[in-house]
Motif scaffolding. Structure first.
Motif, PDB file in Angstrom:
ATOM      1  N   ALA A  37       0.873  -1.311  -0.066  1.00 18.75           N
ATOM      2  CA  ALA A  37       0.067   0.047  -0.104  1.00 18.75           C
ATOM      3  C   ALA A  37       0.861   1.241  -0.141  1.00 18.75           C
ATOM      4  O   ALA A  37       0.473   2.412  -0.721  1.00 18.75           O
ATOM      5  CB  ALA A  37      -1.040  -0.095   1.215  1.00 18.75           C
ATOM      6  N   LYS A  38       2.081   1.181   0.786  1.00 19.55           N
ATOM      7  CA  LYS A  38       2.957   2.451   0.619  1.00 19.55           C
ATOM      8  C   LYS A  38       3.377   2.588  -0.718  1.00 19.55           C
ATOM      9  O   LYS A  38       3.890   3.837  -1.068  1.00 19.55           O
ATOM     10  CB  LYS A  38       3.977   2.047   1.823  1.00 19.55           C
ATOM     11  CG  LYS A  38       4.465   3.065   2.716  1.00 19.55           C
ATOM     12  CD  LYS A  38       5.369   2.839   3.771  1.00 19.55           C
ATOM     13  CE  LYS A  38       6.201   3.683   4.270  1.00 19.55           C
ATOM     14  NZ  LYS A  38       7.232   3.722   5.033  1.00 19.55           N
ATOM     15  N   LEU A  39       3.603   1.661  -1.606  1.00 18.33           N
ATOM     16  CA  LEU A  39       4.216   1.923  -2.765  1.00 18.33           C
ATOM     17  C   LEU A  39       3.199   2.419  -3.553  1.00 18.33           C
ATOM     18  O   LEU A  39       3.319   2.985  -4.813  1.00 18.33           O
ATOM     19  CB  LEU A  39       4.798   0.380  -3.342  1.00 18.33           C
ATOM     20  CG  LEU A  39       5.834   0.008  -2.861  1.00 18.33           C
ATOM     21  CD1 LEU A  39       6.039  -1.436  -3.369  1.00 18.33           C
ATOM     22  CD2 LEU A  39       6.937   0.610  -2.964  1.00 18.33           C
ATOM     23  N   GLY A  40       1.841   2.508  -3.300  1.00 17.29           N
ATOM     24  CA  GLY A  40       1.180   3.330  -3.991  1.00 17.29           C
ATOM     25  C   GLY A  40      -0.293   2.431  -4.438  1.00 17.29           C
ATOM     26  O   GLY A  40      -1.133   2.971  -4.950  1.00 17.29           O
ATOM     27  N   ALA A  41      -0.409   1.292  -4.108  1.00 22.76           N
ATOM     28  CA  ALA A  41      -1.631   0.605  -4.056  1.00 22.76           C
ATOM     29  C   ALA A  41      -2.744   0.877  -3.245  1.00 22.76           C
ATOM     30  O   ALA A  41      -2.766   1.270  -1.982  1.00 22.76           O
ATOM     31  CB  ALA A  41      -1.400  -1.045  -3.603  1.00 22.76           C
ATOM     32  N   GLN A  42      -3.916   1.300  -4.015  1.00 22.81           N
ATOM     33  CA  GLN A  42      -5.213   1.843  -3.233  1.00 22.81           C
ATOM     34  C   GLN A  42      -5.677   0.630  -2.449  1.00 22.81           C
ATOM     35  O   GLN A  42      -6.227   1.044  -1.223  1.00 22.81           O
ATOM     36  CB  GLN A  42      -5.979   2.260  -4.298  1.00 22.81           C
ATOM     37  CG  GLN A  42      -7.158   3.162  -3.798  1.00 22.81           C
ATOM     38  CD  GLN A  42      -7.748   3.974  -4.744  1.00 22.81           C
ATOM     39  OE1 GLN A  42      -7.222   4.555  -5.408  1.00 22.81           O
ATOM     40  NE2 GLN A  42      -9.028   3.837  -4.877  1.00 22.81           N
ATOM     41  N   TYR A  43      -5.677  -0.463  -2.658  1.00 18.96           N
ATOM     42  CA  TYR A  43      -6.004  -1.528  -1.814  1.00 18.96           C
ATOM     43  C   TYR A  43      -5.260  -2.790  -1.968  1.00 18.96           C
ATOM     44  O   TYR A  43      -4.731  -3.198  -3.139  1.00 18.96           O
ATOM     45  CB  TYR A  43      -7.451  -1.796  -2.120  1.00 18.96           C
ATOM     46  CG  TYR A  43      -8.125  -2.884  -1.267  1.00 18.96           C
ATOM     47  CD1 TYR A  43      -8.502  -2.860   0.074  1.00 18.96           C
ATOM     48  CD2 TYR A  43      -8.342  -4.462  -1.971  1.00 18.96           C
ATOM     49  CE1 TYR A  43      -8.817  -4.004   0.794  1.00 18.96           C
ATOM     50  CE2 TYR A  43      -8.736  -5.510  -1.348  1.00 18.96           C
ATOM     51  CZ  TYR A  43      -9.032  -5.340   0.061  1.00 18.96           C
ATOM     52  OH  TYR A  43      -9.423  -6.283   0.956  1.00 18.96           O
ATOM     53  N   VAL A  44      -4.790  -3.679  -0.766  1.00 21.30           N
ATOM     54  CA  VAL A  44      -4.156  -4.694  -0.847  1.00 21.30           C
ATOM     55  C   VAL A  44      -4.775  -5.974  -0.215  1.00 21.30           C
ATOM     56  O   VAL A  44      -5.323  -5.570   1.166  1.00 21.30           O
ATOM     57  CB  VAL A  44      -2.806  -4.520  -0.455  1.00 21.30           C
ATOM     58  CG1 VAL A  44      -1.780  -5.771  -0.668  1.00 21.30           C
ATOM     59  CG2 VAL A  44      -1.983  -3.125  -1.068  1.00 21.30           C
ATOM     60  N   ALA A  45      -5.112  -6.940  -0.947  1.00 23.19           N
ATOM     61  CA  ALA A  45      -6.093  -8.201  -0.049  1.00 23.19           C
ATOM     62  C   ALA A  45      -4.836  -9.142   0.398  1.00 23.19           C
ATOM     63  O   ALA A  45      -3.621  -9.031  -0.354  1.00 23.19           O
ATOM     64  CB  ALA A  45      -6.769  -8.831  -0.985  1.00 23.19           C
ATOM     65  N   ASN A  46      -5.088  -9.788   1.269  1.00 21.87           N
ATOM     66  CA  ASN A  46      -4.038 -10.771   2.066  1.00 21.87           C
ATOM     67  C   ASN A  46      -4.564 -12.030   1.302  1.00 21.87           C
ATOM     68  O   ASN A  46      -5.626 -12.616   1.527  1.00 21.87           O
ATOM     69  CB  ASN A  46      -4.385 -10.831   3.417  1.00 21.87           C
ATOM     70  CG  ASN A  46      -3.312 -11.632   4.066  1.00 21.87           C
ATOM     71  OD1 ASN A  46      -2.682 -12.754   3.347  1.00 21.87           O
ATOM     72  ND2 ASN A  46      -2.928 -11.454   5.172  1.00 21.87           N
ATOM     73  N   HIS A  47      -3.545 -12.710   0.273  1.00 27.56           N
ATOM     74  CA  HIS A  47      -4.061 -13.825  -0.376  1.00 27.56           C
ATOM     75  C   HIS A  47      -3.627 -15.056   0.518  1.00 27.56           C
ATOM     76  O   HIS A  47      -4.118 -16.191   0.182  1.00 27.56           O
ATOM     77  CB  HIS A  47      -3.064 -14.015  -1.659  1.00 27.56           C
ATOM     78  CG  HIS A  47      -1.820 -14.005  -1.570  1.00 27.56           C
ATOM     79  ND1 HIS A  47      -1.010 -15.243  -1.116  1.00 27.56           N
ATOM     80  CD2 HIS A  47      -0.772 -13.133  -1.852  1.00 27.56           C
ATOM     81  CE1 HIS A  47       0.232 -14.855  -1.016  1.00 27.56           C
ATOM     82  NE2 HIS A  47       0.493 -13.890  -1.483  1.00 27.56           N
ATOM     83  N   ARG A  48      -3.305 -15.000   1.832  1.00 33.49           N
ATOM     84  CA  ARG A  48      -3.156 -15.810   2.301  1.00 33.49           C
ATOM     85  C   ARG A  48      -4.475 -16.231   3.294  1.00 33.49           C
ATOM     86  O   ARG A  48      -4.950 -17.279   4.006  1.00 33.49           O
ATOM     87  CB  ARG A  48      -1.934 -16.117   3.496  1.00 33.49           C
ATOM     88  CG  ARG A  48      -0.778 -16.289   2.946  1.00 33.49           C
ATOM     89  CD  ARG A  48       0.273 -16.434   3.998  1.00 33.49           C
ATOM     90  NE  ARG A  48       1.536 -16.369   3.100  1.00 33.49           N
ATOM     91  CZ  ARG A  48       2.237 -16.947   2.150  1.00 33.49           C
ATOM     92  NH1 ARG A  48       1.905 -18.150   1.886  1.00 33.49           N
ATOM     93  NH2 ARG A  48       3.502 -16.478   1.649  1.00 33.49           N
TER      94      ARG A  48
END
Lengths: 327, 327
Positions: free
Chosen positions: A180-191
């Motif tokens: 997210a810090k790199l610029g992703a607006q939303y990040v889901a946890n695939h685990r």
């Protein structure tokens, strides 16, 4: 010029070998390698699972950074001593590497060669797959799977630079936060279970225009479900399995496109064309620091097996590189 | 104007119903229907498995031929009495049907309306999927699955008209011979085992640029195996099943593209654009008789259930149509 390089005598043993490199081809540069990027393809090649193309160097290593040591007679863009990074057709795990001049990019003064070695494969893979095959346009939404990988971490930043909304996935909450810090607006946890549900809750399921997938396997139908009408799913890896069961009705009801490529099979001229686009559209953001390559660790070239083990463990965030100056 | 049309009161009963059609919309024509084409989508709609889009007529029937009965005020391409065929947004199983003028094509004098009703869906489906989504180019090789179907029989002829090498499949040696007569250079029997082996022996496996598939299911991996480097597989139906297991490594090693569409979800403007391309590139071959629609049988509109049974049996070669003049 004398070269030292790595040879995998067995999948679990690496030797430093000497030979001599002749004059460069007319369109080539010889690079005094400071750092070489490590890619998953190198691990497969070491294990004999991914033999290099016939016209490629049998020495592993697909990307390097360093200084120009010699120039072919047609090369006018660079001078001996210039700091560059380059895509090689094999041969990067070495003190000297050969690359076509049109597969090189000049490194900004501010960028360490350690970081420069993290760029060529990721830039080219993301550019060709997301922007050319996937036709991602400004204002569209893109999901870059594996935001903590070398490709994912660059991909998120490239998507933002090109005016797209970037989403991602990662395997822990700390990695999600870093992506997210790199610029992703939303990040889901695939685990966590129910990846589709996570994106639904966040309001993105069915609204994603382009998906860059490195996982395959059981993830592919989730990708089809996540995609928007006229969505494009671009497959570049199968870490979760080569076989995927997909629902074709989803494909034709949403008019989806499923495609993919492997950089190693991309023609030389196509690569050069992509580098030209990268110079125009992406390089300014590298120079001004908007896009930063993330390097997890650097290993001396002799410790390549240790470095490969690190990659296999999946504990890295960003890129692993080899320092080739010390042999 | 008074209209008689078919209503499926249950999946197994059809009734002729009366109503009145008002003045045509500004961009529409009202057609006195001579013949209506039967499509698999009609059977699904009858069985309640494929509800029409909200903005479509609830009356079945996606294509008609006949004479222009009335014109909207913006329509200048046609005059009352002109013989045309047209794509309808539902409503074809009727004595009068409404179509946008830019979804109509003028019938040549030599062509019976029975044949004209076999054209609009097949022309548009093949054009949009094979030439637009699949980007089939002159000199390339295309495999049109189901050469004995309405779409397949027109598709083979369209591919030839556009300078491509057409291959096909069919379910018996007689049907294979008939598809070859339409211009397919090679036709494999899909009821015999090892479809891939048949194409290999004929020298086509791995050399097919575009594949139009109506079957899906277990056929999809065969399609991926048959495709050439940079091949495009376009999926428009799933007669052999919606679920397909595919090998993603095949997709990215060959840089394949798997895509598809359903005509019913194609925007009005897109359809009009396709009709314009068809007028330019295909219609001359219809006028001079190079492309001939194949009609298997014509049923009176009241006998629509019998006609649907005929389609379900799979015994037809080419198109089944309804004669709508007799109610």
């Amino acid at each position: 010029m004398e070269r030292r390089y790595i040879e995998f005598t067995t999948p679990e043993s690496a030797e430093v070998v000497d030979d001599t490199v002749g004059a460069p081809g007319d369109d080539d540069v010889i690079i005094s390698v400071h750092h070489a990027g490590i890619n998953r393809a190198d691990l497969l090649q070491r294990m004999g699972l991914y033999p290099p193309p016939e016209d490629a160097s049998p020495i592993p290593g697909l990307e390097v950074s360093g200084t120009v040591a010699a120039l072919g007679k047609n090369v006018s863009d660079f001078a001996v001593g210039d700091r560059i990074c380059a895509l090689t057709h094999g041969g990067g795990y070495a003190s000297l590497a050969i690359a076509r001049a049109d597969h090189c990019l000049p490194l900004p003064d501010s960028m360490a060669t350690e970081q420069g070695a993290a760029l060529p494969e990721a830039l080219l893979t993301v550019w060709y797959n997301v922007f050319e095959r996937g036709r991602l346009a400004s204002g569209e939404t893109v999901l870059i799977h594996g935001g903590s990988s070398g490709i994912g971490s660059i991909g998120i930043q490239m998507a933002r630079t090109m005016g797209a909304i970037a989403l991602s996935t990662a395997g822990s909450s700390a990695r999600c936060a870093a992506a997210a810090k790199l610029g992703a607006q939303y990040v889901a946890n695939h685990r966590e279970p129910d990846l589709l549900g996570q994106f639904s809750e966040a309001g993105y399921a069915g609204n994603i225009d382009v998906i860059l997938d490195i996982a395959g396997g059981d993830l592919m139908q989730t990708n089809l479900d996540l995609a928007a009408q006229d969505g494009r799913i671009v497959c570049i890896g199968v870490m979760r399995g080569m076989q995927s069961e997909i629902n074709l009705a989803t494909v034709f009801m949403k008019r989806l496109t499923l495609t993919g490529s492997t950089l190693r099979r991309l023609e030389t001229a196509e690569r050069a064309r992509c580098f030209q686009s990268i110079r125009e559209h992406i390089w300014p953001a590298i120079i001004n620091g908007t896009i930063t390559p993330i390097v997890d660790a650097s290993y001396p070239l002799q410790k390549v097996l240790e470095a490969h083990q690190h990659m296999q463990s999946g504990r890295h965030f960003g890129k692993l590189v080899l320092d080739c100056r010390l042999i």
